[in-house]
Design a protein around this motif. Structure first.
Motif, PDB file in Angstrom:
ATOM      1  N   GLY A 160     -39.655  95.636 -91.082  1.00 44.32           N
ATOM      2  CA  GLY A 160     -38.255  95.816 -91.281  1.00 44.32           C
ATOM      3  C   GLY A 160     -37.496  94.423 -90.699  1.00 44.32           C
ATOM      4  O   GLY A 160     -36.403  94.051 -91.262  1.00 44.32           O
ATOM      5  N   LEU A 161     -38.192  93.902 -89.656  1.00 47.26           N
ATOM      6  CA  LEU A 161     -37.450  92.590 -89.325  1.00 47.26           C
ATOM      7  C   LEU A 161     -37.685  91.299 -90.118  1.00 47.26           C
ATOM      8  O   LEU A 161     -36.633  90.886 -90.233  1.00 47.26           O
ATOM      9  N   ILE A 162     -38.994  91.343 -90.945  1.00 40.39           N
ATOM     10  CA  ILE A 162     -39.038  90.453 -91.820  1.00 40.39           C
ATOM     11  C   ILE A 162     -38.125  90.678 -93.041  1.00 40.39           C
ATOM     12  O   ILE A 162     -37.607  89.766 -93.650  1.00 40.39           O
ATOM     13  N   PHE A 163     -37.926  91.890 -93.493  1.00 34.67           N
ATOM     14  CA  PHE A 163     -36.998  92.180 -94.569  1.00 34.67           C
ATOM     15  C   PHE A 163     -35.536  91.895 -94.047  1.00 34.67           C
ATOM     16  O   PHE A 163     -34.769  91.629 -95.140  1.00 34.67           O
ATOM     17  N   SER A 164     -35.047  92.058 -92.761  1.00 31.85           N
ATOM     18  CA  SER A 164     -33.864  91.839 -92.526  1.00 31.85           C
ATOM     19  C   SER A 164     -33.444  90.366 -92.406  1.00 31.85           C
ATOM     20  O   SER A 164     -32.374  89.882 -92.910  1.00 31.85           O
ATOM     21  N   VAL A 165     -34.368  89.486 -92.332  1.00 26.70           N
ATOM     22  CA  VAL A 165     -34.149  88.267 -92.345  1.00 26.70           C
ATOM     23  C   VAL A 165     -34.006  87.926 -93.927  1.00 26.70           C
ATOM     24  O   VAL A 165     -33.450  86.822 -94.135  1.00 26.70           O
TER      25      VAL A 165
END
Length: 362
Positions: A225-230
């Motif tokens: 989810g963090l990678i997706f947000s960036v």
């Protein structure tokens, strides 16, 4: 009529090379206070601008042509903001069904059904349904407002006032490429979200098959989810600049996206800071609207009468500043690239205006 594939501020960026040759490296482009009744200095000079400098530049531009930008916000942005904040077009039945489907998929992939997961599914469902139901509004008023903001900023750098008649003549000629670019933008963002969901389900299922408990599966899901947000933030920045490019340059669709990606190379951090500021501002106003207008009311609900319109105006102002920031960011990256490569580009919008003027004369 032949048109070049680039546009610069007509009396600003196009004169950078002449200024360099004359040895007159001027300061950063600034707009003087309206009370001085002076236009933009002719010797101003762009450089690679930080997020704070872009915000300051945006404020100066807003002050220089306040009436024009406020008219754009009132006529084109406020109606869209009112619809988005009120969720008037959202079918709650569809939201519940889609949210339930997402929860079932999450449960089957091994993710624990915690309040955070439920809220995420609910929010995603609302966003998807809202984007689908409001697509005609986004593809007309919202897109027209972005084009108007870009045109107004370009007029400001040219030391001209916003001319609605010229604007509609230009938009009628370039609307097709703006719309094509917007459709590609929608496809890119939808693809990012779909890829994230597929990857999340695959990774969670793999960890579930390997015997990990649901609480541990949540951690790799959070990393994804963090990678997706960036990734999504970068994609949105590229898409925003691509829309600006489709207005100012004779490119559209995938060419505009590729040009945007190339143009902001090395300036991604600035774009992320701009995106973060706009996102926080919009989320703050949305939260206020949800809490003060949809949830709370004083006695007979009179608070909604004045708080609702006020928050709509606030949200519209944040959207206006976001569009202006994207345009100034484009000009900053564009001029920096042109200065580095010693290239010049012809003003496409001015060529369109001149061509339309000559056609009317004939």
């Amino acid at each position: 009529m032949e048109m070049s594939n680039g546009l610069s501020p007509r009396h600003g960026i196009s004169s950078i090379n002449r200024e360099k040759n004359e040895g007159n490296g001027g300061p950063n482009l600034q707009i003087l206070d309206l009370e001085t009744e002076n236009a933009i200095r002719s010797d101003h000079h762009f450089h690679s601008m930080s997020a704070l400098e872009i915000l300051r530049e945006t404020v100066r531009i807003l002050r220089y042509n306040l009436s024009g930008f406020m008219a754009i916000a009132a006529v084109l942005i406020c109606p869209v903001s009112a619809v988005l904040l009120s969720n008037v077009f959202i079918d709650q039945y569809l939201v519940k069904r889609l949210s339930l489907r997402l929860l079932l998929v999450a449960n089957s992939s091994g993710l624990p059904i915690k309040p955070f997961i439920k809220q995420s599914c609910q929010k995603l469902s609302e966003s998807v349904v809202s984007a689908t139901m409001c697509f005609p509004l986004f593809a007309t008023l919202s897109l027209l407002s972005k084009a108007a903001v870009v045109y107004s900023v370009d007029c400001t750098y040219s030391r001209k006032k916003f001319d609605s008649s010229k604007f509609f003549v230009i938009v009628s000629k370039i609307w097709k490429r703006i719309l094509i670019t917007y459709l590609w933008v929608c496809g890119v963002i939808s693809g990012c979200i779909t890829l994230f969901l597929v990857l999340l389900v695959v990774v969670s299922s793999v960890f579930s098959v390997m015997g990990f408990p649901p609480d541990l599966i949540l951690y790799p899901a959070m990393v994804i989810g963090l990678i997706f947000s960036v990734t999504l933030a970068n994609a949105i920045i590229i898409c925003n600049i691509a829309v600006v490019i489709s207005v100012l340059e004779d490119v559209s669709g995938p060419q505009a996206l590729l040009r945007s990606s190339s143009l902001i190379k090395g300036q991604t951090q600035v774009g992320l800071l701009i995106f973060l500021g706009s996102t926080i501002g919009m989320a703050f106003v949305e939260g206020l609207f949800e809490h003060r207008v949809k949830t709370l009311s004083y006695g007979d609900g009179s608070s909604r009468i004045w708080e609702g319109p006020l928050l709509v105006v606030m949200y519209s102002f944040v959207v206006l500043i976001d569009s202006m920031n994207s345009t100034v960011f484009y000009f900053s990256c564009k001029s920096y690239r042109m200065e580095s490569t010693d290239e010049e580009s012809e003003p496409v919008l001015e060529a369109l205006t001149l061509h339309s003027g000559s056609s009317d004369t004939q």
